[in-house]
Design an enzyme around this catalytic site. Structure first.
Site, PDB file in Angstrom:
ATOM      1  N   ASP A 125       0.848  -1.199   0.000  1.00 49.00           N
ATOM      2  CA  ASP A 125       0.000   0.000   0.000  1.00 49.00           C
ATOM      3  C   ASP A 125       0.884   1.249   0.000  1.00 49.00           C
ATOM      4  O   ASP A 125       2.036   1.206   0.427  1.00 49.00           O
ATOM      5  CB  ASP A 125      -0.867   0.044   1.276  1.00 49.00           C
ATOM      6  CG  ASP A 125      -2.019  -0.951   1.244  1.00 49.00           C
ATOM      7  OD1 ASP A 125      -2.283  -1.556   0.203  1.00 49.00           O
ATOM      8  OD2 ASP A 125      -2.660  -1.115   2.307  1.00 49.00           O
ATOM      9  N   GLN A 154      -0.726   7.046  -6.425  1.00 46.80           N
ATOM     10  CA  GLN A 154      -1.871   7.893  -6.070  1.00 46.80           C
ATOM     11  C   GLN A 154      -2.046   9.009  -7.107  1.00 46.80           C
ATOM     12  O   GLN A 154      -1.127   9.807  -7.332  1.00 46.80           O
ATOM     13  CB  GLN A 154      -1.632   8.500  -4.681  1.00 46.80           C
ATOM     14  CG  GLN A 154      -1.556   7.453  -3.580  1.00 46.80           C
ATOM     15  CD  GLN A 154      -0.685   7.891  -2.404  1.00 46.80           C
ATOM     16  OE1 GLN A 154       0.347   8.518  -2.591  1.00 46.80           O
ATOM     17  NE2 GLN A 154      -1.102   7.542  -1.193  1.00 46.80           N
ATOM     18  N   ARG A 175      -1.409  -0.799  -8.336  1.00 44.30           N
ATOM     19  CA  ARG A 175      -2.780  -0.406  -7.999  1.00 44.30           C
ATOM     20  C   ARG A 175      -2.814   1.112  -8.118  1.00 44.30           C
ATOM     21  O   ARG A 175      -2.004   1.802  -7.501  1.00 44.30           O
ATOM     22  CB  ARG A 175      -3.144  -0.799  -6.572  1.00 44.30           C
ATOM     23  CG  ARG A 175      -4.508  -0.220  -6.141  1.00 44.30           C
ATOM     24  CD  ARG A 175      -4.720  -0.271  -4.632  1.00 44.30           C
ATOM     25  NE  ARG A 175      -4.720  -1.615  -4.108  1.00 44.30           N
ATOM     26  CZ  ARG A 175      -4.302  -1.931  -2.877  1.00 44.30           C
ATOM     27  NH1 ARG A 175      -3.851  -0.995  -2.068  1.00 44.30           N
ATOM     28  NH2 ARG A 175      -4.332  -3.179  -2.473  1.00 44.30           N
ATOM     29  N   HIS A 218     -14.289   3.685  -6.411  1.00 47.12           N
ATOM     30  CA  HIS A 218     -15.743   3.483  -6.370  1.00 47.12           C
ATOM     31  C   HIS A 218     -16.427   4.595  -7.142  1.00 47.12           C
ATOM     32  O   HIS A 218     -17.636   4.769  -7.052  1.00 47.12           O
ATOM     33  CB  HIS A 218     -16.260   3.494  -4.931  1.00 47.12           C
ATOM     34  CG  HIS A 218     -15.343   2.810  -3.978  1.00 47.12           C
ATOM     35  ND1 HIS A 218     -14.429   3.491  -3.224  1.00 47.12           N
ATOM     36  CD2 HIS A 218     -15.171   1.512  -3.716  1.00 47.12           C
ATOM     37  CE1 HIS A 218     -13.725   2.628  -2.513  1.00 47.12           C
ATOM     38  NE2 HIS A 218     -14.158   1.423  -2.793  1.00 47.12           N
TER      39      HIS A 218
HETATM   40  P1  FDA Z   1     -14.712   9.070  -4.265  1.00 42.03           P
HETATM   41  O1  FDA Z   1     -14.104   9.302  -2.923  1.00 42.03           O
HETATM   42  O2  FDA Z   1     -15.058  10.220  -5.114  1.00 42.03           O
HETATM   43  O3  FDA Z   1     -15.906   8.081  -4.102  1.00 42.03           O
HETATM   44  C1  FDA Z   1     -16.788   7.781  -5.158  1.00 42.03           C
HETATM   45  C2  FDA Z   1     -18.102   7.334  -4.544  1.00 42.03           C
HETATM   46  O4  FDA Z   1     -17.888   6.122  -3.819  1.00 42.03           O
HETATM   47  C3  FDA Z   1     -18.669   8.292  -3.491  1.00 42.03           C
HETATM   48  O5  FDA Z   1     -19.420   9.312  -4.071  1.00 42.03           O
HETATM   49  C4  FDA Z   1     -19.499   7.345  -2.677  1.00 42.03           C
HETATM   50  O6  FDA Z   1     -20.709   7.083  -3.331  1.00 42.03           O
HETATM   51  C5  FDA Z   1     -18.665   6.096  -2.649  1.00 42.03           C
HETATM   52  N1  FDA Z   1     -17.770   6.037  -1.485  1.00 42.03           N
HETATM   53  C6  FDA Z   1     -16.444   6.316  -1.466  1.00 42.03           C
HETATM   54  N2  FDA Z   1     -15.947   6.105  -0.233  1.00 42.03           N
HETATM   55  C7  FDA Z   1     -16.972   5.711   0.534  1.00 42.03           C
HETATM   56  C8  FDA Z   1     -17.107   5.318   1.898  1.00 42.03           C
HETATM   57  N3  FDA Z   1     -16.061   5.298   2.727  1.00 42.03           N
HETATM   58  N4  FDA Z   1     -18.309   4.943   2.353  1.00 42.03           N
HETATM   59  C9  FDA Z   1     -19.382   4.937   1.534  1.00 42.03           C
HETATM   60  N5  FDA Z   1     -19.332   5.280   0.230  1.00 42.03           N
HETATM   61  C10 FDA Z   1     -18.152   5.660  -0.257  1.00 42.03           C
HETATM   62  N6  FDA Z   1      -5.408   5.216  -0.836  1.00 42.03           N
HETATM   63  C11 FDA Z   1      -4.094   5.448  -0.570  1.00 42.03           C
HETATM   64  O7  FDA Z   1      -3.708   6.605  -0.368  1.00 42.03           O
HETATM   65  N7  FDA Z   1      -3.215   4.409  -0.515  1.00 42.03           N
HETATM   66  C12 FDA Z   1      -3.588   3.119  -0.766  1.00 42.03           C
HETATM   67  O8  FDA Z   1      -2.759   2.205  -0.718  1.00 42.03           O
HETATM   68  C13 FDA Z   1      -4.970   2.871  -1.057  1.00 42.03           C
HETATM   69  N8  FDA Z   1      -5.423   1.615  -1.297  1.00 42.03           N
HETATM   70  C14 FDA Z   1      -6.720   1.425  -1.776  1.00 42.03           C
HETATM   71  C15 FDA Z   1      -7.145   0.159  -2.154  1.00 42.03           C
HETATM   72  C16 FDA Z   1      -8.397  -0.005  -2.750  1.00 42.03           C
HETATM   73  C17 FDA Z   1      -8.825  -1.371  -3.209  1.00 42.03           C
HETATM   74  C18 FDA Z   1      -9.256   1.119  -2.910  1.00 42.03           C
HETATM   75  C19 FDA Z   1     -10.584   0.987  -3.565  1.00 42.03           C
HETATM   76  C20 FDA Z   1      -8.854   2.349  -2.450  1.00 42.03           C
HETATM   77  C21 FDA Z   1      -7.602   2.524  -1.866  1.00 42.03           C
HETATM   78  N9  FDA Z   1      -7.192   3.765  -1.393  1.00 42.03           N
HETATM   79  C22 FDA Z   1      -5.856   3.960  -1.072  1.00 42.03           C
HETATM   80  C23 FDA Z   1      -8.184   4.842  -1.151  1.00 42.03           C
HETATM   81  C24 FDA Z   1      -8.322   5.750  -2.355  1.00 42.03           C
HETATM   82  O9  FDA Z   1      -7.160   6.537  -2.480  1.00 42.03           O
HETATM   83  C25 FDA Z   1      -9.527   6.689  -2.184  1.00 42.03           C
HETATM   84  O10 FDA Z   1      -9.350   7.471  -1.051  1.00 42.03           O
HETATM   85  C26 FDA Z   1     -10.859   5.977  -2.090  1.00 42.03           C
HETATM   86  O11 FDA Z   1     -10.930   4.884  -2.961  1.00 42.03           O
HETATM   87  C27 FDA Z   1     -11.996   6.939  -2.446  1.00 42.03           C
HETATM   88  O12 FDA Z   1     -11.845   7.391  -3.768  1.00 42.03           O
HETATM   89  P2  FDA Z   1     -12.815   6.946  -4.971  1.00 42.03           P
HETATM   90  O13 FDA Z   1     -11.964   6.775  -6.189  1.00 42.03           O
HETATM   91  O14 FDA Z   1     -13.562   5.744  -4.572  1.00 42.03           O
HETATM   92  O15 FDA Z   1     -13.709   8.207  -5.245  1.00 42.03           O
END
Ligand code: FDA
Length: 301
Positions: A125, A154, A175, A218
């Site tokens: 990570d 990131q 990732r 997501h």
């Molecule tokens: P965004 O935050 O815009 O979310 C899109 C939509 O998803 C939201 O509008 C909501 O509907 C839904 N959603 C998102 N988070 C939610 C929550 N907690 N509860 C409910 N609904 C939610 N970061 C990092 O810095 N280092 C890392 O190693 C990782 N590893 C990692 C692994 C995996 C498998 C994932 C999916 C994510 C990470 N992350 C991470 C976190 C990543 O950087 C980021 O903060 C989150 O995925 C949220 O960003 P989205 O792209 O989902 O978009």
């Protein structure tokens, strides 16, 4: 996010720990390995793969870092014995990065070598920017010397495009996510749309450059962009995967799987659940609703 959600989000550090625990249950599989195994079996039955994370970070004692290695070795053995479809994700600061980078490298190497023995895989990570250089250096060495390892980039960091240029000759396993830590404007894009745009362009650069990409989001717009890119570039489903976090948007999970893509769910478990849960709750657009229900003693809805 509504104003009330924003207020609760900023006030999260003052919310009592038992309430945080209650609201964050959906994001964490439980405290022990059998809890993680149950979550993985459910995901596998749905057609999804898993990556398992032992919760913990910012370790400053050697003994704790060594204990974390032992937990990961036990986890890898259990995954192999129980024949579930899962690899593991690790955090360098849990394995001693803030104590001694050389010791941390040795600890991660021990885990990766055990994964090789089981023909499994370790994802490193990415934590905040103070860890980026050291984490990428550990990844480079392990990728070259051992294999069966991947790292995270990131999209919010300005440097990511250059990191991709450096890593692409290695045919890396990356990732790609937006990034979750609070970083200064001097090193990270701050606007939502800019981070999205950088996610898309860096994802396309990685795929076109021959990297194996875990598209971790997501955000439905980015999922769409991922589906479009892999179609345009003619990738076989074995050449990439989508990734999501446990407890976030199971409906989107289903949509991705039903379109024939591979999907991996990040399954955290362990006793040190508080910092991870706080990050997830701050991201939840309806956090106020869930916290209010928990305070009133009502169940999740
Ligand atoms: P965004 O935050 O815009 O979310 C899109 C939509 O998803 C939201 O509008 C909501 O509907 C839904 N959603 C998102 N988070 C939610 C929550 N907690 N509860 C409910 N609904 C939610 N970061 C990092 O810095 N280092 C890392 O190693 C990782 N590893 C990692 C692994 C995996 C498998 C994932 C999916 C994510 C990470 N992350 C991470 C976190 C990543 O950087 C980021 O903060 C989150 O995925 C949220 O960003 P989205 O792209 O989902 O978009």
């Amino acid at each position: 996010m509504t104003l009330f959600d924003q207020l609760i989000r900023h006030g999260m550090p003052f919310v009592p720990k038992p309430i945080v625990g209650k609201v964050a249950q959906r994001y964490v599989a439980g405290e022990e390995i059998p809890d993680a195994m149950n979550a993985i079996r459910e995901l596998n039955a749905e057609g999804a793969m898993a990556t398992v994370d032992v919760l913990g970070e910012e370790v400053h004692e050697r003994g704790k870092a060594e204990a974390a290695v032992a937990q990961y070795l036990e986890l890898l053995e259990t995954i192999d014995r129980e024949k579930v479809d899962a690899n593991v994700s690790i955090k360098p600061t849990m394995l001693g990065l803030k104590i001694d980078a050389t010791m941390c490298y040795g600890n991660i190497r021990t885990i990766v070598e055990r994964a090789v023995g089981f023909d499994n895989f370790v994802r490193i990570d990415m934590e905040d920017h103070t860890c980026t250089d050291a984490t990428l250096e550990i990844y480079r060495r392990l990728h070259t010397e051992v294999g069966h390892v991947g790292v995270v980039l990131q999209a919010y960091l300005h440097r990511t495009v250059e990191d991709i240029n450096d890593l692409l000759p290695l045919k890396p396993n990356i990732r790609l996510c937006k990034g979750i830590y609070r970083e200064p404007r001097t090193i990270a894009w701050k606007q939502y749309e800019t981070v999205r745009a950088n996610f898309i362009s860096t994802m396309e650069k990685l795929i076109a450059g021959g990297a194996y990409v875990g598209i971790a989001t997501h955000d439905a717009h980015l999922v769409w962009a991922g589906m479009t890119a892999v179609d345009r570039l003619g990738l076989d489903p074995s050449q990439y995967e989508f990734q999501m976090l446990l407890g976030v948007d199971p409906e989107l999970r289903r949509i991705i799987l039903d379109r024939g893509h591979r999907l991996r769910v990040y399954v955290p478990f362990g006793r040190d659940w508080y910092p991870y849960s706080m990050r997830r709750l701050r991201e939840n657009p309806t956090v106020a609703h869930h916290v209010t229900r928990a305070i009133l003693g009502l169940g999740p809805r």
